[in-house]
Enzyme design. Structure first.
Site, PDB file in Angstrom:
ATOM      1  N   TYR A  77      -6.068  -2.013  -9.392  1.00 42.36           N
ATOM      2  CA  TYR A  77      -6.529  -3.216 -10.082  1.00 42.36           C
ATOM      3  C   TYR A  77      -8.031  -3.182 -10.304  1.00 42.36           C
ATOM      4  O   TYR A  77      -8.749  -2.368  -9.709  1.00 42.36           O
ATOM      5  CB  TYR A  77      -6.131  -4.473  -9.305  1.00 42.36           C
ATOM      6  CG  TYR A  77      -6.954  -4.736  -8.053  1.00 42.36           C
ATOM      7  CD1 TYR A  77      -6.828  -3.940  -6.925  1.00 42.36           C
ATOM      8  CD2 TYR A  77      -7.879  -5.780  -8.014  1.00 42.36           C
ATOM      9  CE1 TYR A  77      -7.587  -4.182  -5.789  1.00 42.36           C
ATOM     10  CE2 TYR A  77      -8.635  -6.025  -6.878  1.00 42.36           C
ATOM     11  CZ  TYR A  77      -8.484  -5.230  -5.767  1.00 42.36           C
ATOM     12  OH  TYR A  77      -9.238  -5.461  -4.650  1.00 42.36           O
ATOM     13  N   ARG A 109     -14.102   3.366 -13.133  1.00 42.08           N
ATOM     14  CA  ARG A 109     -13.502   3.266 -11.794  1.00 42.08           C
ATOM     15  C   ARG A 109     -11.983   3.144 -11.876  1.00 42.08           C
ATOM     16  O   ARG A 109     -11.251   3.746 -11.084  1.00 42.08           O
ATOM     17  CB  ARG A 109     -14.089   2.072 -11.030  1.00 42.08           C
ATOM     18  CG  ARG A 109     -13.570   1.989  -9.600  1.00 42.08           C
ATOM     19  CD  ARG A 109     -14.289   0.955  -8.772  1.00 42.08           C
ATOM     20  NE  ARG A 109     -14.016  -0.398  -9.243  1.00 42.08           N
ATOM     21  CZ  ARG A 109     -14.563  -1.502  -8.735  1.00 42.08           C
ATOM     22  NH1 ARG A 109     -15.457  -1.393  -7.748  1.00 42.08           N
ATOM     23  NH2 ARG A 109     -14.272  -2.690  -9.206  1.00 42.08           N
ATOM     24  N   ARG A 123      14.464   1.224  -5.226  1.00 37.54           N
ATOM     25  CA  ARG A 123      13.545   1.592  -4.141  1.00 37.54           C
ATOM     26  C   ARG A 123      13.794   3.026  -3.643  1.00 37.54           C
ATOM     27  O   ARG A 123      14.901   3.370  -3.224  1.00 37.54           O
ATOM     28  CB  ARG A 123      13.693   0.611  -2.975  1.00 37.54           C
ATOM     29  CG  ARG A 123      12.673   0.846  -1.879  1.00 37.54           C
ATOM     30  CD  ARG A 123      12.765  -0.195  -0.776  1.00 37.54           C
ATOM     31  NE  ARG A 123      11.724   0.025   0.222  1.00 37.54           N
ATOM     32  CZ  ARG A 123      11.800   0.934   1.197  1.00 37.54           C
ATOM     33  NH1 ARG A 123      12.886   1.674   1.313  1.00 37.54           N
ATOM     34  NH2 ARG A 123      10.805   1.087   2.049  1.00 37.54           N
ATOM     35  N   HIS A 133      10.996   6.170  -1.945  1.00 36.36           N
ATOM     36  CA  HIS A 133       9.595   6.560  -1.735  1.00 36.36           C
ATOM     37  C   HIS A 133       9.129   7.542  -2.801  1.00 36.36           C
ATOM     38  O   HIS A 133       7.990   7.510  -3.252  1.00 36.36           O
ATOM     39  CB  HIS A 133       9.414   7.204  -0.356  1.00 36.36           C
ATOM     40  CG  HIS A 133       9.487   6.229   0.781  1.00 36.36           C
ATOM     41  ND1 HIS A 133      10.633   5.553   1.111  1.00 36.36           N
ATOM     42  CD2 HIS A 133       8.544   5.808   1.655  1.00 36.36           C
ATOM     43  CE1 HIS A 133      10.398   4.758   2.135  1.00 36.36           C
ATOM     44  NE2 HIS A 133       9.128   4.887   2.488  1.00 36.36           N
ATOM     45  N   LYS A 170      -9.351   1.712  -5.648  1.00 34.79           N
ATOM     46  CA  LYS A 170      -9.125   0.257  -5.733  1.00 34.79           C
ATOM     47  C   LYS A 170      -7.634  -0.033  -5.880  1.00 34.79           C
ATOM     48  O   LYS A 170      -7.139  -0.353  -6.961  1.00 34.79           O
ATOM     49  CB  LYS A 170      -9.944  -0.340  -6.890  1.00 34.79           C
ATOM     50  CG  LYS A 170     -10.146  -1.842  -6.741  1.00 34.79           C
ATOM     51  CD  LYS A 170     -11.303  -2.325  -7.563  1.00 34.79           C
ATOM     52  CE  LYS A 170     -11.458  -3.831  -7.532  1.00 34.79           C
ATOM     53  NZ  LYS A 170     -11.706  -4.398  -6.203  1.00 34.79           N
ATOM     54  N   GLU A 199     -18.014  -1.789   4.994  1.00 34.81           N
ATOM     55  CA  GLU A 199     -18.174  -2.791   3.929  1.00 34.81           C
ATOM     56  C   GLU A 199     -17.463  -4.052   4.378  1.00 34.81           C
ATOM     57  O   GLU A 199     -17.055  -4.152   5.539  1.00 34.81           O
ATOM     58  CB  GLU A 199     -17.599  -2.260   2.612  1.00 34.81           C
ATOM     59  CG  GLU A 199     -16.120  -1.924   2.694  1.00 34.81           C
ATOM     60  CD  GLU A 199     -15.532  -1.432   1.379  1.00 34.81           C
ATOM     61  OE1 GLU A 199     -16.060  -1.775   0.302  1.00 34.81           O
ATOM     62  OE2 GLU A 199     -14.505  -0.727   1.437  1.00 34.81           O
ATOM     63  N   LEU A 212     -15.510   1.082  -0.967  1.00 33.78           N
ATOM     64  CA  LEU A 212     -15.205   1.038  -2.398  1.00 33.78           C
ATOM     65  C   LEU A 212     -16.520   1.166  -3.170  1.00 33.78           C
ATOM     66  O   LEU A 212     -17.500   0.504  -2.815  1.00 33.78           O
ATOM     67  CB  LEU A 212     -14.531  -0.296  -2.750  1.00 33.78           C
ATOM     68  CG  LEU A 212     -14.083  -0.360  -4.201  1.00 33.78           C
ATOM     69  CD1 LEU A 212     -12.747   0.343  -4.371  1.00 33.78           C
ATOM     70  CD2 LEU A 212     -13.974  -1.790  -4.689  1.00 33.78           C
TER      71      LEU A 212
HETATM   72  N1  PDD Z   1     -13.145  -6.932  -4.539  1.00 34.09           N
HETATM   73  N2  PDD Z   1     -15.275  -3.608  -1.403  1.00 34.09           N
HETATM   74  C1  PDD Z   1     -14.006  -4.040  -1.479  1.00 34.09           C
HETATM   75  C2  PDD Z   1     -13.053  -3.660  -0.391  1.00 34.09           C
HETATM   76  C3  PDD Z   1     -13.602  -4.837  -2.568  1.00 34.09           C
HETATM   77  O1  PDD Z   1     -12.329  -5.267  -2.644  1.00 34.09           O
HETATM   78  C4  PDD Z   1     -14.545  -5.182  -3.561  1.00 34.09           C
HETATM   79  C5  PDD Z   1     -14.161  -6.030  -4.752  1.00 34.09           C
HETATM   80  C6  PDD Z   1     -15.864  -4.703  -3.446  1.00 34.09           C
HETATM   81  C7  PDD Z   1     -16.917  -5.003  -4.478  1.00 34.09           C
HETATM   82  O2  PDD Z   1     -16.621  -4.353  -5.696  1.00 34.09           O
HETATM   83  P1  PDD Z   1     -17.145  -4.938  -7.082  1.00 34.09           P
HETATM   84  O3  PDD Z   1     -18.632  -5.122  -6.976  1.00 34.09           O
HETATM   85  O4  PDD Z   1     -16.800  -3.884  -8.067  1.00 34.09           O
HETATM   86  O5  PDD Z   1     -16.423  -6.225  -7.298  1.00 34.09           O
HETATM   87  C8  PDD Z   1     -16.190  -3.912  -2.354  1.00 34.09           C
HETATM   88  C9  PDD Z   1     -12.599  -7.692  -5.646  1.00 34.09           C
HETATM   89  C10 PDD Z   1     -13.600  -8.598  -6.269  1.00 34.09           C
HETATM   90  C11 PDD Z   1     -11.332  -8.380  -5.192  1.00 34.09           C
HETATM   91  O6  PDD Z   1     -10.565  -7.731  -4.507  1.00 34.09           O
HETATM   92  O7  PDD Z   1     -11.096  -9.533  -5.552  1.00 34.09           O
END
Ligand code: PDD
Length: 291
Positions: free
Chosen positions: A33, A52, A100, A102, A148, A181, A207
């Site tokens: 996403y 990304r 379903r 895997h 992501k 993070e 991320l």
């Molecule tokens: N989250 N780290 C993680 C684990 C994240 O899920 C996100 C973003 C970020 C920051 O990434 P960016 O600056 O590209 O938004 C860092 C989004 C906003 C979410 O899951 O809603």
């Protein structure tokens, strides 16, 4: 006005937007996403998000469902149909739907594409933005948090723990005591020398935040030194300032970590400068669009 969502080629009322129970994202969290900021009806850092997204798909052996141009068209259509001028657009791509199992066969799967958009206000007064509390939690995620994916259970549990403790976010901490993070944002401090410090991307243990990347560029433009290195919770507790960044939180000052107050307990000057610079950058995209 009722909300509209895109699902597999159709724009539907939000309440009628569904994916199948055999969707692989339902069974295996098999999807990726993006969340992108909209200002003046335009995406902020559109290119970074698309790069990304392509990387996330590639790393998970997923096939892009359509060209970038077509995906952007879906997102802009969704933004327009929801009349979003300032807000967020959410795009999710799942590997596809099949009974379903895997094992997957990309050749037999049609990816699921979902897009939603909603209006969210930008901070109106960066000088007077409130600071937030974060808690610390062991980083118990898998080893590919650089991708992501919608596989976010540890994130959801840690963020819920934060909410239950009256905090805004949780900082994930690795086994050596260093902050990786946050659950849905990147973590930063300003060290005692006034340098901006955030974890490097090379270890693949965070991320690659699009806001992170933008803030690094804006900091350098503002003559603020940036050092990409790991920092410990202990160092953060003694830092001048701390903050977090994400598409949904922008640049958010942190004034408390667990039970310790950071700096003088108020949002720091450098953090406020960076928030103002980020908002100005985003607003300029809207102005360029209007010109
Ligand atoms: N989250 N780290 C993680 C684990 C994240 O899920 C996100 C973003 C970020 C920051 O990434 P960016 O600056 O590209 O938004 C860092 C989004 C906003 C979410 O899951 O809603």
């Amino acid at each position: 006005m009722s909300r509209v969502a895109y699902v597999n080629g159709r724009y539907l009322p939000h309440s009628k937007a569904h994916v199948h129970i055999d969707d692989r994202a339902h069974n295996f969290a098999d999807g990726v996403y993006e969340v992108i900021l909209i200002v003046g009806g335009r995406m902020v850092d559109e290119e970074g998000h698309m790069v990304r997204l392509a990387r996330s798909l590639r790393e998970l052996d997923m096939v892009p469902p359509m060209s970038d141009r077509a995906l952007l068209n879906v997102m802009y259509q969704t933004v327009a149909r929801n009349r979003v001028q300032e807000g967020l657009v959410y795009l999710q791509i799942n590997r596809g739907t099949s009974p379903r199992n895997h094992v997957y066969d990309n050749d037999k799967l049609i990816p699921t594409v979902v897009c939603t958009a909603k209006t969210v206000a930008l901070p109106s007064d960066p000088e007077n933005v409130a600071g937030v509390k974060v808690i610390t939690r062991p980083d118990n995620r898998w080893e590919r948090v650089d991708i992501k994916t919608v596989s976010l259970l540890p994130n959801a549990m840690a963020k819920t723990a934060a909410m239950r403790e009256g905090a805004y976010e949780a900082w994930f901490v690795d086994k050596d005591g260093f902050v990786t993070e946050c659950t849905s944002s990147n973590a930063w401090i300003i060290d005692q020398e006034g340098r901006l410090v955030t974890r490097p991307l090379a270890g693949l243990d965070i991320l690659p935040g699009i806001t992170r990347d933008r803030v690094i560029k804006l900091a350098r433009e503002n003559d603020i030194e940036v050092v990409e290195r790991a920092f410990s919770v202990e160092e953060a507790l003694g830092a001048r300032e701390a903050f977090l960044t994400s598409t949904t939180s922008f640049v958010k000052p942190i004034t408390q970590i667990d039970d310790s107050v950071i700096g003088n307990g108020h949002p720091g000057t450098t953090t406020r400068t960076l928030l103002a610079a980020y908002l100005e950058f985003a607003q300029n995209i809207a102005l360029e669009n209007a010109a």
